[in-house]
Design a protein around this motif. Structure first.
Motif, PDB file in Angstrom:
ATOM      1  N   GLU A  80       0.810  -1.211   0.000  1.00  0.00           N
ATOM      2  CA  GLU A  80       0.000   0.000   0.000  1.00  0.00           C
ATOM      3  C   GLU A  80       0.853   1.274   0.000  1.00  0.00           C
ATOM      4  O   GLU A  80       0.536   2.237  -0.704  1.00  0.00           O
ATOM      5  N   GLU A  81       1.941   1.286   0.757  1.00  0.00           N
ATOM      6  CA  GLU A  81       2.790   2.480   0.836  1.00  0.00           C
ATOM      7  C   GLU A  81       3.430   2.793  -0.510  1.00  0.00           C
ATOM      8  O   GLU A  81       3.481   3.949  -0.936  1.00  0.00           O
ATOM      9  N   GLN A  83       2.324   1.703  -3.451  1.00  0.00           N
ATOM     10  CA  GLN A  83       1.225   2.034  -4.362  1.00  0.00           C
ATOM     11  C   GLN A  83       0.824   3.492  -4.210  1.00  0.00           C
ATOM     12  O   GLN A  83       0.532   4.168  -5.202  1.00  0.00           O
ATOM     13  N   ASP A  84       0.816   3.992  -2.979  1.00  0.00           N
ATOM     14  CA  ASP A  84       0.490   5.399  -2.746  1.00  0.00           C
ATOM     15  C   ASP A  84       1.475   6.317  -3.471  1.00  0.00           C
ATOM     16  O   ASP A  84       1.072   7.329  -4.053  1.00  0.00           O
ATOM     17  N   ASP A  87       0.649   6.241  -7.124  1.00  0.00           N
ATOM     18  CA  ASP A  87      -0.568   7.017  -7.389  1.00  0.00           C
ATOM     19  C   ASP A  87      -0.290   8.514  -7.357  1.00  0.00           C
ATOM     20  O   ASP A  87      -0.743   9.253  -8.233  1.00  0.00           O
ATOM     21  N   MET A  88       0.465   8.969  -6.354  1.00  0.00           N
ATOM     22  CA  MET A  88       0.743  10.405  -6.210  1.00  0.00           C
ATOM     23  C   MET A  88       1.616  10.955  -7.332  1.00  0.00           C
ATOM     24  O   MET A  88       1.488  12.117  -7.706  1.00  0.00           O
ATOM     25  N   SER A  92       1.342   5.046 -11.534  1.00  0.00           N
ATOM     26  CA  SER A  92       0.345   3.976 -11.671  1.00  0.00           C
ATOM     27  C   SER A  92      -0.312   4.000 -13.051  1.00  0.00           C
ATOM     28  O   SER A  92      -0.863   2.996 -13.494  1.00  0.00           O
TER      29      SER A  92
END
Length: 98
Positions: A80-81, A83-84, A87-88, A92
């Motif tokens: 998750e970290e 992936q964040d 995304d930011m 992604s």
């Protein structure tokens, strides 16, 4: 960072463990530089990667550009970290994350 390499003919699997940052990005970059000849499919298993910095993103972008010319690249088991961060930064949209 630890890198476990599994070469299966035209497929290369790299399992990444630890942190992909300014200190370790050159290690991954060198491994990719040495290993991507004759590879049509690159899989980066990020299940044990718990951090990525801009230096790591740069290495992934370079690998993606090379694999766009010679095959495909996928990222598996992204936490998750990480992936964040993807995304930011818009990564992604560039990377294939499975």
């Amino acid at each position: 960072m630890n890198i476990i390499k599994v070469n299966e003919g035209c497929k290369l699997l790299l399992e990444l463990e630890g942190r992909l940052d300014t200190m370790t990005a050159p290690q991954l970059e060198k491994e990719l530089e040495d290993s991507l000849k004759n590879v049509a499919e690159l899989v980066l298993d990020m299940g044990k990667l718990d951090y990525i910095s801009s230096a790591g993103l740069r290495v992934l972008l370079g690998a993606q550009k090379q694999m766009n010319r010679q095959g495909s690249m996928e990222l598996h088991h992204v936490c998750e970290e990480v992936q964040d961060v993807f995304d930011m930064t818009g990564f992604s949209d560039i990377l294939t994350i499975v």
